[in-house]
Design a protein around this motif. Structure first.
Motif, mmCIF file in Angstrom:
data_model
loop_
_atom_site.group_PDB
_atom_site.id
_atom_site.type_symbol
_atom_site.label_atom_id
_atom_site.label_comp_id
_atom_site.label_asym_id
_atom_site.label_seq_id
_atom_site.Cartn_x
_atom_site.Cartn_y
_atom_site.Cartn_z
ATOM 1 N N ARG A 254 -3.692 -4.097 1.291
ATOM 2 C CA ARG A 254 -2.688 -5.051 0.805
ATOM 3 C C ARG A 254 -1.467 -4.331 0.258
ATOM 4 O O ARG A 254 -0.332 -4.654 0.595
ATOM 5 N N GLU A 255 -1.692 -3.356 -0.613
ATOM 6 C CA GLU A 255 -0.581 -2.639 -1.237
ATOM 7 C C GLU A 255 -0.699 -1.132 -1.101
ATOM 8 O O GLU A 255 0.191 -0.402 -1.538
ATOM 9 N N THR A 324 -1.028 -18.696 -2.593
ATOM 10 C CA THR A 324 -1.874 -17.649 -3.168
ATOM 11 C C THR A 324 -3.347 -17.987 -2.974
ATOM 12 O O THR A 324 -3.707 -19.139 -2.719
ATOM 13 N N ASN A 329 -3.607 -13.783 -5.791
ATOM 14 C CA ASN A 329 -2.906 -12.863 -4.911
ATOM 15 C C ASN A 329 -2.077 -13.644 -3.886
ATOM 16 O O ASN A 329 -2.545 -14.640 -3.329
#
Length: 449
Positions: A254-255, A324, A329
């Motif tokens: 994701r990041e 989300t 998230n």
């Protein structure tokens, strides 16, 4: 690194001798207890340590994990509970099994409860009764993927969770999950502290993305990148099997791009690796599509691997419609599908025939049983979590740093996410193995970097 507080909370003075028959001395062929004074250095370079000394400060370090000679809880008085939260990850069942076996065989704890479906199972109104766990119940878990306790996302009222712990007589809680889970655990610790209760909360960090701050490696990562590597080998065969074949593979991340980068290097057959930490453009003259065109003209095939969180700036409008998830998230738009469409469009305009294939193995990667190296890692994490809990520590996770198991305050661990540093050797290995340009950005993007 900012000066973070690495001190570990304790419920009180350990009152009982450990039942473990270990040693206090070296060279007697018996494993030793770990002294409370034992520390694991944060930095592993001499220059970093010298800088701390020159500044007159003690080099940052973590408390070493491992068994202590004195314990806080009397084993016959312990009721332990295990909860698994968030997305699936290889090794979850191995951690559960390791906790149960260590509690029972090493410390003689007889009351062990499995909490069903994450934090949801820690509130009475869910009507999800805990499962009684023993060695026989968990004996064959290593052969199974997922978590046999079930999982869920999202928080639950902390006061109701602590009420649940009190009602069931639970005085040790193991929380297995990522940063969201451990933030929840930190809130539970604060409520326990507010009520002045002697309940230990120990976290075991879990994420395929390997993005837990202050944790070198999380369980499940070895399995995930091993399986992803096999997928990338198949992707390479698909690309080579077609004239001007382009195979795009999307992996989790994701990041953080640790999984994507590591699998890319391990496979040896990837030509472009796109991750959230490294900006890239798509359009000419220096964007990804231009580099891909050069590759296709020269070699007639290419394999592209992209982390799910990469390139989200191209998909802002689509992502805004997705909202989300239960954990808060932001849901990600599908960068893999977007890249496929852009590649087809780009080469169509230039009258270059291409065959584009797309592979998304995300749910397969995360739900498989752990490979042997991960199983061993899970077992050692579980053992150290039990040692920490029985010694009366709380509000911490068991980490792994500089090849040693450590105790890390939850507050420090969740204060930020770990990111792949483009100036460190993993990304250099990506560049060297793929042959992709150091940067795939145009002048305007380069100004913002």
């Amino acid at each position: 690194m900012d000066q973070l507080d690495f001190s570990i909370r304790r419920l009180g003075t350990p009152r009982y001798a450990s039942p473990l028959q270990l040693s206090y001395v070296n060279d007697d062929y018996i494993a030793n207890f770990v002294l409370d004074s034992e520390r694991i250095l944060y930095a592993n370079s001499l220059s970093s340590i010298q800088r701390s000394i020159e500044q007159g400060i003690e080099p940052p370090s973590f408390e070493a994990a491992g068994p202590r000679d004195r314990i806080f809880f009397n084993p016959p008085d312990v009721t332990a509970a295990i909860v698994t939260c968030g997305g699936l990850c290889p090794g979850l069942n191995d951690v559960i099994r390791g906790l149960v076996l260590s509690l029972r065989h090493n410390y003689g704890v007889n009351r062990i409860l499995g909490i069903r479906y994450g934090y949801q199972g820690l509130v009475e109104r869910s009507q999800l009764s805990p499962i009684a766990l023993d060695p026989e119940r968990v004996n064959d878990l290593s052969s199974r993927g997922g978590t046999f306790l079930g999982s869920s996302r999202g928080p639950q009222p902390v006061d109701e969770i602590v009420d649940f712990l009190l009602k069931r007589g639970i005085n040790i809680l193991f929380t297995i999950g990522g940063d969201g889970t451990q933030r929840g655990a930190a809130a539970i610790v604060e409520e326990i502290s507010r009520r002045n209760l002697s309940i230990s909360v120990i976290g075991i960090p879990k994420t395929i993305d390997n993005d837990i701050f202050l944790v070198e490696k999380s369980f499940g990562f070895d399995t995930a990148y091993s399986v992803a590597t096999s997928v990338l080998s198949s992707a390479h065969a698909e690309a080579e099997g077609a004239y001007n074949g382009v195979t795009i593979v999307k992996l989790m991340g994701r990041e953080a791009g640790f999984l994507t980068a590591t699998a890319s290097v391990a496979s040896g057959g990837v030509n472009f690796t796109l991750i959230p930490e490294i900006p890239f453009d798509l359009d000419p003259p220096h964007g990804f599509l231009s580099a891909l065109e050069t590759r296709i003209r020269e070699r007639n095939h290419a394999v592209v691997v992209v982390a799910e969180g990469a390139g989200q700036e191209f998909l802002v409008k689509e992502a805004s419609r997705l909202g989300t998830d239960a954990s808060g998230n932001i849901k990600l738009a599908d960068i893999g599908v977007y890249l496929c469409d852009r590649v087809k469009e780009y080469f169509h305009i230039r009258h270059i025939p291409v065959t584009v294939r797309y592979i998304d193995p995300s749910y397969i990667v995360r739900s498989l049983p752990a490979i042997p190296s991960d199983r061993m890692f899970c077992l050692r994490l579980a053992h150290n979590a039990v040692h920490a809990a029985m010694s009366g520590r709380t509000g911490m996770i068991v980490g792994y740093w500089n090849s040693a198991f450590t105790h890390i305050p939850i507050e420090a661990s969740v204060s930020r996410k770990k990111r792949l540093d483009p100036e460190e050797d993993l990304w250099l290995s990506v560049l060297e193995s793929t042959g992709q340009p150091n940067r795939m950005v145009n002048a305007e993007t380069a100004k913002k970097m």
